[in-house]
Design an enzyme around this catalytic site. Structure first.
Site, PDB file in Angstrom:
ATOM      1  N   SER A   1       0.865  -1.191   0.000  1.00  0.00           N
ATOM      2  CA  SER A   1       0.000   0.000   0.000  1.00  0.00           C
ATOM      3  C   SER A   1       0.891   1.226   0.000  1.00  0.00           C
ATOM      4  O   SER A   1       2.088   1.129   0.263  1.00  0.00           O
ATOM      5  CB  SER A   1      -0.871   0.026   1.258  1.00  0.00           C
ATOM      6  OG  SER A   1      -0.115   0.470   2.376  1.00  0.00           O
ATOM      7  N   ASP A   2       0.334   2.391  -0.258  1.00  0.00           N
ATOM      8  CA  ASP A   2       1.103   3.594   0.002  1.00  0.00           C
ATOM      9  C   ASP A   2       0.941   3.941   1.493  1.00  0.00           C
ATOM     10  O   ASP A   2       0.151   3.325   2.208  1.00  0.00           O
ATOM     11  CB  ASP A   2       0.684   4.749  -0.928  1.00  0.00           C
ATOM     12  CG  ASP A   2       1.831   5.755  -1.103  1.00  0.00           C
ATOM     13  OD1 ASP A   2       2.787   5.732  -0.298  1.00  0.00           O
ATOM     14  OD2 ASP A   2       1.781   6.565  -2.040  1.00  0.00           O
ATOM     15  N   TYR A   3       1.706   4.916   1.901  1.00  0.00           N
ATOM     16  CA  TYR A   3       1.826   5.310   3.306  1.00  0.00           C
ATOM     17  C   TYR A   3       0.448   5.521   3.967  1.00  0.00           C
ATOM     18  O   TYR A   3      -0.264   6.461   3.614  1.00  0.00           O
ATOM     19  CB  TYR A   3       2.611   6.621   3.348  1.00  0.00           C
ATOM     20  CG  TYR A   3       3.432   6.861   4.577  1.00  0.00           C
ATOM     21  CD1 TYR A   3       4.797   6.596   4.600  1.00  0.00           C
ATOM     22  CD2 TYR A   3       2.851   7.394   5.715  1.00  0.00           C
ATOM     23  CE1 TYR A   3       5.564   6.847   5.720  1.00  0.00           C
ATOM     24  CE2 TYR A   3       3.605   7.640   6.844  1.00  0.00           C
ATOM     25  CZ  TYR A   3       4.960   7.372   6.845  1.00  0.00           C
ATOM     26  OH  TYR A   3       5.720   7.630   7.959  1.00  0.00           O
TER      27      TYR A   3
END
Ligand code: BGC
Length: 743
Positions: free
Chosen positions: A286-288
């Protein structure tokens, strides 16, 4: 076959089989990886499985967080980001390898976007070189430095197509075009990963951000997107497809929503396209905190459901938020998540860890780190690439190149001696003290008797003009003024959207004031996105787009200003006249009323021409080229046939130089409206004065087809146009036919 040749061949075969069995390349897909994954998986507890799905952030200075060691000891943390340095990563790894039950190594990730310690030009600049081989070489240096510093995984390349320069992250990608973007995607993946990302000078790459992140509405970062499946497949997917075909090991899901479904929960993009159609067998991170952010998107009411939808959609590793770990067991009990889904996620992560050779080579050789950073050949390459990334936007009356023996030079502007801006937004582990500023580069270039004066004039951001007079005085006393204006490093990149493309602060006035002295004024742009610089284009005799050129920017700028490098870059993105024209890109669809000057009721603006300030593919040189004699090897081909297109390119000017020959196609009548032109080939070549060469391109189904209304990739019979030229706006043209039944 002679006896000794036969012997040599046998020896080679034996050696290569030995080599592959001990150090398999990932394209060789060692069969025992799957067995090792299964064997390990069968021993894992649920907590340990979920632990592999978790990635947590270290300190921004590269240190680890002490509390993470305890998680690793218990098998509850599979990966970190930002932790770097051979000694630190080894210290963390030792806990995993000696104190955890199953001894599963930690995967250390970091944003190595355009360099680790040796910083190369920003990716948008590298794309301006139209020379993907250069990007492969810079990524290879970045990989070598990063690996020696304990980093085994980079969150790069960023493959987002960006048609909106308000979006700050346009700086991190290859611009607006899917074909150019795909070429750079392949090159960067090859550069980072090589044939075997487990090698000691390679890193695992991550194609990001999947997908359509660059289409954020209004150019406002993280914003939603609404795009047809055709546009997704034709414009936003191709660089990712190229990366997957090039063997990229991981993919990062993006922050944005696509047609109502956030990318981090999007089963269409993550499962249907990536896994099922493209057969991607690595893992998605996932992104942050984007898993938890599904709550803000309004897709789920709580973190528990966020974990369920993200994992079920195909996001295997969770970056920073901890929903999978916190709620995995409960979701399993409630049948909102199956053990098969968790196992599949763990399997994908372990597969990559095995392929990466992490189990066999968990540690980094600490002795090698210092000598691997900023090697002289890496620095030389950074200078070469920065030089090849520059775009000459204007050069009236051969103002450039400058004579090295000028009596005096005024170096002016807030970015003339700024060490941070050339490194761009992501600068890996780059250090300002290693930056050559333009001022330093110019001083080093000219002989001792040439006087080089410097005046900042103003800042990029504030409103003070207090420094103007000093700059004006300096210009008056000098033979030539070079003014460096643009953007600071933090005006581009993540969360750096701008609502205007004008030069920030008082910089335009500074340029005007220097120009008013009557001295020849060269403007050098230091920036990470297209800027609307109409006044400068109309008034300054010479403009060089230097972008943010990395550690060696200043030397490369001086090389170019003084003619040791003849600029040959071309814009990978359209420069609008003003922000109101955005989105503006060369491969647009025609309307029913294409713009006409005399006809009000056509598609244009009242207050500004419909054309851009500089078109996609544009760039000048200190020499001149002609592109003539366009030839096709056949007037007509079958839908699955091939066509050879060629032109003659000649250097008709006085210097050796580079031209980027660009090929565009158009399908003028189709069952769906098609772009007015689409890039389908390019070649950068160096020609001596007077040298002429025939350049050849081959077109096939891939280049001529499109996604139709039923989402089939088709080549429709009929007339096609092929255009070849030096930019998207300057082409010569021919026609050919695609026949329904031919040969
Ligand atoms: C960015 C990613 C980056 C990640 C880790 C996020 O904010 O969108 O591109 O890889 O942070 O640093």
């Amino acid at each position: 076959m002679k006896r000794h040749t036969r012997f040599a061949v046998i020896l080679l075969l034996v050696l290569s089989s030995l080599l592959f069995s001990t150090s398999p390349s990932h394209s060789q897909r060692p069969t025992n990886v799957e067995q090792r994954v299964d064997a390990l998986l069968s021993q894992m507890t649920l907590a340990e499985k979920l632990g592999q799905l978790q990635q947590l952030d270290g300190e921004s200075d590269g240190n680890f967080r002490p509390e993470h060691l305890e998680l690793i000891r218990k098998g509850l943390l599979g990966s970190t980001l930002n932790v770097r340095g051979a000694q630190r990563t080894n210290q963390v790894q030792r806990v995993a390898m000696t104190e955890s039950r199953l001894k599963i190594p930690v995967l250390f990730g970091f944003d190595v976007i355009h360099g680790y310690r040796t910083i190369f030009p920003i990716p948008l600049a590298e794309a301006s070189s139209w020379d993907p081989a250069l990007a492969e070489r810079s990524a290879a240096v970045a990989a070598q430095e990063a690996n020696n510093a304990g980093v085994r995984w980079t969150f790069a390349p960023m493959l987002d197509i960006a048609r909106d320069p308000r979006w700050g992250r346009i700086t991190e990608g290859a611009g607006e075009d899917p074909f150019l973007g795909a070429a750079f995607a392949r090159a960067r993946v090859r550069g980072f990963q090589g044939d075997d990302y487990g090698a000691t000078d390679k890193v695992l790459a991550c194609a990001k951000h999947w997908v359509a992140y660059g289409a954020a509405e209004g150019g406002r970062d993280y914003n939603t997107t609404d795009l047809s499946e055709n546009t997704l497949r034709e414009i936003y997917f191709p660089p990712f497809k190229a990366a997957v075909d090039a063997g990229v090991g991981t993919v990062m899901s993006s922050f944005n929503a696509i047609n109502g479904v956030p990318a981090t929960a999007n089963a269409f993009t993550l499962t249907k396209v990536l896994r099922d159609e493209w057969k991607f067998d690595g893992f998605v991170v996932s992104d942050y905190t984007s898993v938890k952010e599904l709550i803000n998107h309004g897709l789920v009411a709580n973190e528990e459901d966020a974990a369920a939808v993200a994992l079920n959609a195909g996001v295997e590793m969770e970056m920073v938020s901890r929903s999978y770990n916190a709620f995995g067991p409960k979701l399993l009990q409630q049948n909102k998540l199956s053990m098969a889904t968790i196992d599949e996620a763990v399997r994908r992560i372990l597969r990559i860890k095995f392929r990466l050779g992490l189990f066999d080579r968990p540690y980094t050789d600490e002795a090698r780190e210092p000598s691997s950073l900023l090697r002289p050949d890496s620095i030389r390459l950074a200078r070469e690439i920065a030089g090849r990334s520059m775009v000459l936007l204007k050069n009236d009356r051969d103002t450039l190149p400058l004579n090295k023996n000028l009596g005096s030079i005024a170096v002016i502007g807030p970015l003339a001696d700024d060490r941070r801006a050339p490194l761009g937004w992501w600068a890996g582990d780059g250090k300002e003290e290693n930056t050559i500023t333009p001022l330093a580069g110019i001083k080093a270039k000219v002989p001792a008797q040439t006087k080089v004066g410097y005046a900042k004039g103003c800042d990029v951001k504030d409103d003070s003009t207090a420094g103007f007079q000093e700059a004006i005085n300096l210009a008056r006393q000098s033979d030539v003024a070079i003014v460096f204006v643009g953007e600071t490093h933090d005006m581009v990149g993540e969360a750096a959207s701008r609502s205007t493309l004008d030069l920030p602060g008082r910089q335009l006035e500074l340029v005007q004031a220097i120009h008013a002295t009557g001295k020849p004024t060269v403007v050098v742009l230091v920036n990470g996105r297209p800027l609307s610089i109409g006044w400068i284009v109309n008034n300054a005799p010479a403009i060089l787009e230097s972008w943010m050129g990395g550690s060696q920017a200043g030397n490369a700028i001086a090389d170019t200003l003084f003619g040791d490098v003849n600029p040959g870059g071309k814009l990978p993105v359209t420069f609008p006249r003003n922000v109101g024209q955005v989105p503006m890109y060369y491969n647009y669809m025609n309307t029913g009323r294409p713009p006409e000057v005399e006809n009000r009721y056509t598609s244009k603006y009242l207050d500004v021409p419909w054309t851009p300030l500089f078109p996609f593919g544009y760039g000048l040189s200190y020499t001149k080229f002609t592109i003539t004699n366009l030839q096709l090897n056949a007037p007509r081909i079958a839908a699955n046939g091939k066509l050879t297109v060629s032109v003659e390119v000649e250097n008709v000017g006085p210097r050796v130089g580079d031209e980027v020959v660009q090929l565009y196609v158009r399908d003028p009548v189709a069952t769906m409206t098609r772009p007015v032109k689409e890039l389908k080939g390019f070649q950068r070549l160096t020609l001596q004065p007077g040298e002429k060469r025939r350049v050849e391109f081959v077109l096939d189904r891939e280049h001529l087809g499109f996604w139709d209304r039923e989402m089939r990739f088709v080549v429709e019979p009929g007339e096609f146009r092929v255009m070849v030229g030096s930019s998207s706006a300057e082409v010569i043209e021919a026609k050919f036919e695609v026949a329904l039944h031919e040969k």
